[in-house]
Design an enzyme around this catalytic site. Structure first.
Site, PDB file in Angstrom:
ATOM      1  N   PHE A  93       1.454  10.822  -3.213  1.00 30.12           N
ATOM      2  CA  PHE A  93       0.301  10.423  -4.735  1.00 30.12           C
ATOM      3  C   PHE A  93      -0.424  11.785  -4.134  1.00 30.12           C
ATOM      4  O   PHE A  93      -0.601  12.405  -4.402  1.00 30.12           O
ATOM      5  CB  PHE A  93      -0.971   9.505  -3.812  1.00 30.12           C
TER       6      PHE A  93
ATOM      7  N   THR B 128      -5.362  12.285   2.259  1.00 31.73           N
ATOM      8  CA  THR B 128      -4.369  12.279   2.555  1.00 31.73           C
ATOM      9  C   THR B 128      -3.323  11.770   1.836  1.00 31.73           C
ATOM     10  O   THR B 128      -1.819  11.998   1.982  1.00 31.73           O
ATOM     11  CB  THR B 128      -4.228  11.296   3.558  1.00 31.73           C
ATOM     12  N   GLU B 129      -3.517  12.086   0.005  1.00 34.48           N
ATOM     13  CA  GLU B 129      -2.538  11.306  -1.107  1.00 34.48           C
ATOM     14  C   GLU B 129      -1.846  12.310  -1.279  1.00 34.48           C
ATOM     15  O   GLU B 129      -0.567  11.424  -1.195  1.00 34.48           O
ATOM     16  CB  GLU B 129      -3.171  11.212  -2.006  1.00 34.48           C
ATOM     17  N   VAL B 130      -1.599  13.488  -0.875  1.00 41.47           N
ATOM     18  CA  VAL B 130      -0.236  14.459  -0.953  1.00 41.47           C
ATOM     19  C   VAL B 130       0.684  13.869  -0.303  1.00 41.47           C
ATOM     20  O   VAL B 130       2.264  13.770  -0.072  1.00 41.47           O
ATOM     21  CB  VAL B 130      -0.313  15.759  -0.844  1.00 41.47           C
TER      22      VAL B 130
ATOM     23  N   ILE C 149       2.050  10.860   1.068  1.00 44.05           N
ATOM     24  CA  ILE C 149       2.698   9.649   0.495  1.00 44.05           C
ATOM     25  C   ILE C 149       3.492   9.776  -0.814  1.00 44.05           C
ATOM     26  O   ILE C 149       3.272   8.837  -1.697  1.00 44.05           O
ATOM     27  CB  ILE C 149       1.761   8.287   0.343  1.00 44.05           C
TER      28      ILE C 149
END
Length: 257
Positions: free
Chosen positions: A139, A133-135, A137
């Protein structure tokens, strides 16, 4: 160890993330203790298989948000050092001489999903969810990307990494991100039975050498890979395990590993 639990039973080392109040989020301390625990299990001759799991409602929800806030004040050099700390853990698990099984329940998100990804086998309960799920936030799923591309290929990796979409255990199983799904109440026994089967039917030496070869040959040219494979083939033939195994096979004897 304050952020995880470590125990050994029936030749299985159990490494359990133990920050349930933080959904087992990854902190610098937890990553450090994981490195220490995996090293301890690898060097312990009484251990043949390692099982990684988490206490509480989640397997691992990714990076600790409070720690992420601290990172915003870090210099590039400090952030690079911290990133390398996680990289070293992922590489350690991937190259570990012993088989590592992830026993996943609940959410395995971002870095937590990466932690499961680098294990040799992943078994999940029906309530497990997976996502990089980084994208979402701002990241990037940088380190796990290297391993995920190897594991499921570019097309499926792009779909997960670029969308940040959460997927169910059944969906993860369908794209070979994990190995099997079990009912929540049966997951622990499923993993134990799988690990016990490996322990009793397979040579530790053979599994360890095979795992190391899988990690290495993919980065070699075809000629170099085949040369390396031939070298390992010859090395394995001279091992005590191989000699015992062939002798038992020829004499129709049951071997106990």
């Amino acid at each position: 160890m304050t952020t995880l639990q470590y125990s050994i039973k029936d030749r299985i080392a159990y490494i359990t993330l133990n920050r349930p109040e933080k959904r087992n989020a990854l902190s610098f301390e937890l990553v450090s203790e994981l490195k220490e625990a995996f090293k301890q299990a690898e060097e312990d001759d009484s251990v043949k298989i390692i099982v990684l799991s988490g206490n509480g409602e989640a397997f691992c929800a990714g990076a600790d948000l409070e720690y992420l806030q601290l990172l915003q004040g870090f210099s590039y050099e400090q952030n690079y050092a911290d990133s390398s700390h996680l990289k070293e853990l992922f590489l350690q698990i991937y190259q570990l001489k012993k088989i590592v099984i992830a026993q996943v329940h609940g959410p395995a998100l971002a870095g937590g999903c990466g932690l499961a990804t680098v294990c040799d086998f992943v078994f999940a309960s029906h309530d497990a969810t997976f996502g990089y799920t980084e994208v979402k936030i701002g990241f990037v799923p940088a380190i796990v990307m290297v391993f995920l591309l190897r594991k499921i290929g570019e097309a499926k990796a792009k779909q997960l990494l670029l969308t940040g979409t959460l997927i169910s255990a059944e969906q993860a199983n369908a794209i070979n991100l994990i190995n099997a799904v079990a009912p929540s109440e049966e997951l622990e026994s499923y993993v134990f039975n799988f690990a016990t089967n490996l322990i009793t039917t397979n040579s530790s030496y053979s599994m360890n050498l095979t795992k190391q070869m899988i990690a290495k040959v993919q980065s070699l040219s075809l000629d170099d890979a085949l040369t390396f494979a031939s070298e390992m083939n010859a090395k394995a033939r001279q091992s005590d395990d191989c000699q015992r195994g062939i002798s038992a096979f020829l004499n129709k004897e049951k071997i106990s590993w």
